[in-house]
Design an enzyme around this catalytic site. Structure first.
Site, PDB file in Angstrom:
ATOM      1  N   ASP A  13       0.861  -1.182   0.000  1.00 12.35           N
ATOM      2  CA  ASP A  13       0.000   0.000   0.000  1.00 12.35           C
ATOM      3  C   ASP A  13       0.899   1.234   0.000  1.00 12.35           C
ATOM      4  OD1 ASP A  13      -2.383   1.601   0.347  1.00 12.35           O
ATOM      5  OD2 ASP A  13      -1.829   1.839   2.446  1.00 12.35           O
ATOM      6  N   SER A  14       0.275   2.394  -0.200  1.00  3.14           N
ATOM      7  CA  SER A  14       1.029   3.646  -0.124  1.00  3.14           C
ATOM      8  C   SER A  14       1.495   3.918   1.305  1.00  3.14           C
ATOM      9  CB  SER A  14       0.147   4.792  -0.613  1.00  3.14           C
ATOM     10  OG  SER A  14      -1.071   4.798   0.114  1.00  3.14           O
ATOM     11  N   CYS A  76      -3.868  -1.194  -2.022  1.00  2.00           N
ATOM     12  CA  CYS A  76      -4.191   0.228  -2.156  1.00  2.00           C
ATOM     13  C   CYS A  76      -5.203   0.385  -3.302  1.00  2.00           C
ATOM     14  CB  CYS A  76      -2.897   0.968  -2.487  1.00  2.00           C
ATOM     15  SG  CYS A  76      -3.081   2.712  -2.818  1.00  2.00           S
ATOM     16  N   THR A  78      -5.976   3.090  -4.903  1.00  2.00           N
ATOM     17  CA  THR A  78      -5.438   3.962  -5.950  1.00  2.00           C
ATOM     18  C   THR A  78      -4.483   3.179  -6.854  1.00  2.00           C
ATOM     19  OG1 THR A  78      -5.633   5.829  -4.434  1.00  2.00           O
ATOM     20  CG2 THR A  78      -4.247   6.142  -6.370  1.00  2.00           C
ATOM     21  N   GLU A 155      -5.416   9.184   9.977  1.00  2.00           N
ATOM     22  CA  GLU A 155      -4.015   9.064  10.408  1.00  2.00           C
ATOM     23  C   GLU A 155      -3.731   9.937  11.632  1.00  2.00           C
ATOM     24  OE1 GLU A 155      -1.125   8.986   7.310  1.00  2.00           O
ATOM     25  OE2 GLU A 155      -2.260   7.477   6.190  1.00  2.00           O
ATOM     26  N   CYS A 187     -11.417   3.130  -0.339  1.00  2.00           N
ATOM     27  CA  CYS A 187     -10.075   3.598   0.031  1.00  2.00           C
ATOM     28  C   CYS A 187      -9.698   2.864   1.308  1.00  2.00           C
ATOM     29  CB  CYS A 187     -10.115   5.110   0.264  1.00  2.00           C
ATOM     30  SG  CYS A 187      -8.621   5.774   0.995  1.00  2.00           S
ATOM     31  N   HIS A 189      -8.404   3.507   4.047  1.00  2.00           N
ATOM     32  CA  HIS A 189      -8.651   4.069   5.382  1.00  2.00           C
ATOM     33  C   HIS A 189     -10.132   4.064   5.782  1.00  2.00           C
ATOM     34  CE1 HIS A 189      -4.659   5.471   4.477  1.00  2.00           C
ATOM     35  NE2 HIS A 189      -4.532   6.122   5.621  1.00  2.00           N
TER      36      HIS A 189
HETATM   37  N1  DGL Z   1      -4.136   3.736   0.149  1.00  2.00           N
HETATM   38  C1  DGL Z   1      -4.812   4.773  -0.583  1.00  2.00           C
HETATM   39  C2  DGL Z   1      -6.042   4.174  -1.269  1.00  2.00           C
HETATM   40  O1  DGL Z   1      -6.586   3.177  -0.867  1.00  2.00           O
HETATM   41  C3  DGL Z   1      -5.201   5.925   0.319  1.00  2.00           C
HETATM   42  C4  DGL Z   1      -4.024   6.759   0.782  1.00  2.00           C
HETATM   43  C5  DGL Z   1      -3.288   7.435  -0.357  1.00  2.00           C
HETATM   44  O2  DGL Z   1      -3.867   8.328  -1.020  1.00  2.00           O
HETATM   45  O3  DGL Z   1      -2.141   7.085  -0.576  1.00  2.00           O
HETATM   46  O4  DGL Z   1      -6.494   4.697  -2.247  1.00  2.00           O
END
Ligand code: DGL
Length: 273
Positions: A13-14, A76, A78, A155, A187, A189
């Site tokens: 993930d990011s 992730c 994205t 966060e 997403c 989170h």
């Molecule tokens: N992990 C990203 C997502 O699920 C959210 C956080 C980010 O923008 O990096 O899209």
């Protein structure tokens, strides 16, 4: 290449958000080992271009392959929306993202054919959730809404804060007005805001958590490929965590949401991969 079913699964993930996906894998596939990578030095991905997200994702995939993983989960949304299609063609081990499993369940569950998606700006702009849902049933309408403030609020630890609730009410108003009956938490989170989002949307709206659906899709994929771990996780540390920055902060967040005591997170330099 023939993979060993005892090898770990790579999850990336990011940053910390993908831990919501790792958590579901831990619950639903308790025999599997996990190597998790969070790109904490370069998040957020949600406001970046496709080119950049793909470049970052490729480096992470190389790192995970270096760790000997048998399959990869793009945890992730994205990166799943912007990079998965290309990554799939470039590697020879199974790889899945979180968007398809979420889209599939939403298409199945909607009773009035009105689905909402909340996600990052990049995921909404990709229209991938809409495309996949309408491939299943073109009559389903799909309304997307980017909710970029949710990530920093989670966060910051403000999951139950009145400020977060005010922000959520404002973001969700549009979807309430459209009278959606199913809402995808698109997403990483957002499952952590599930109760708040659920109480704002009301009981008549079904919430879809792609993290959970992905763990089920992963199980099926591993079964099909004969890669389910049949033995024991004999290792002392079945879960390994890596980040590109801020390892301690990651460890404390991980310990606040995982059913596992994370003792250490290692920081690595991705540029080497
Ligand atoms: N992990 C990203 C997502 O699920 C959210 C956080 C980010 O923008 O990096 O899209």
């Amino acid at each position: 290449m023939r993979m060993d079913s005892n090898a770990p699964i790579g999850v990336f993930d990011s940053g910390i958000g993908g831990l919501t996906v790792a958590r579901e894998i831990m619950r639903n596939l308790p025999m599997e080992k996990i190597v998790y990578f969070g790109d904490t030095a370069r998040l957020p991905y949600g406001s970046k271009s496709q080119e950049t997200v793909l470049r970052y994702s490729r480096q992470i995939v190389r790192f995970l392959q270096n760790q000997g993983v048998k399959a990869i989960v793009v945890a992730c949304n994205t990166a799943s929306a912007l990079a998965l299609d290309t990554l799939e063609k470039e590697i020879d081990i199974p790889i899945i993202g979180v968007v398809k499993p979420g889209a599939k369940v939403a298409a199945r569950e909607t009773t009035g054919k009105k689905v909402g998606v909340i996600a990052t700006e990049a995921t909404i702009r990709s229209h991938l959730y809409r495309k996949l849902i309408q491939e299943i049933d073109p009559e389903i309408s799909v309304e997307g809404k980017a909710c970029p403030l949710f990530v920093p609020l989670v966060e910051e630890g403000w999951r139950k804060d009145p400020i977060t609730e005010m922000v959520a009410r404002r973001y969700l108003k549009e979807l309430q007005d459209k009278e959606i009956d199913t809402l995808i938490l698109g997403c990483t989170h957002y499952p952590l805001l599930r109760n708040m989002i659920g109480s704002i949307m009301g009981e008549s709206v079904r919430l879809v958590n792609p993290a959970y659906e992905t763990s089920l899709a992963l199980k099926q994929l591993l079964q099909e490929k004969n890669l389910l771990n049949q033995g024991h996780r004999e290792e002392e540390f079945p879960y390994r965590f890596y980040v590109s920055d801020a390892a301690e902060k990651f460890t404390s967040f991980a310990n606040s949401i995982l059913p596992y005591d994370v003792q250490m997170t290692r920081q690595i330099n991705l540029e080497e991969y």
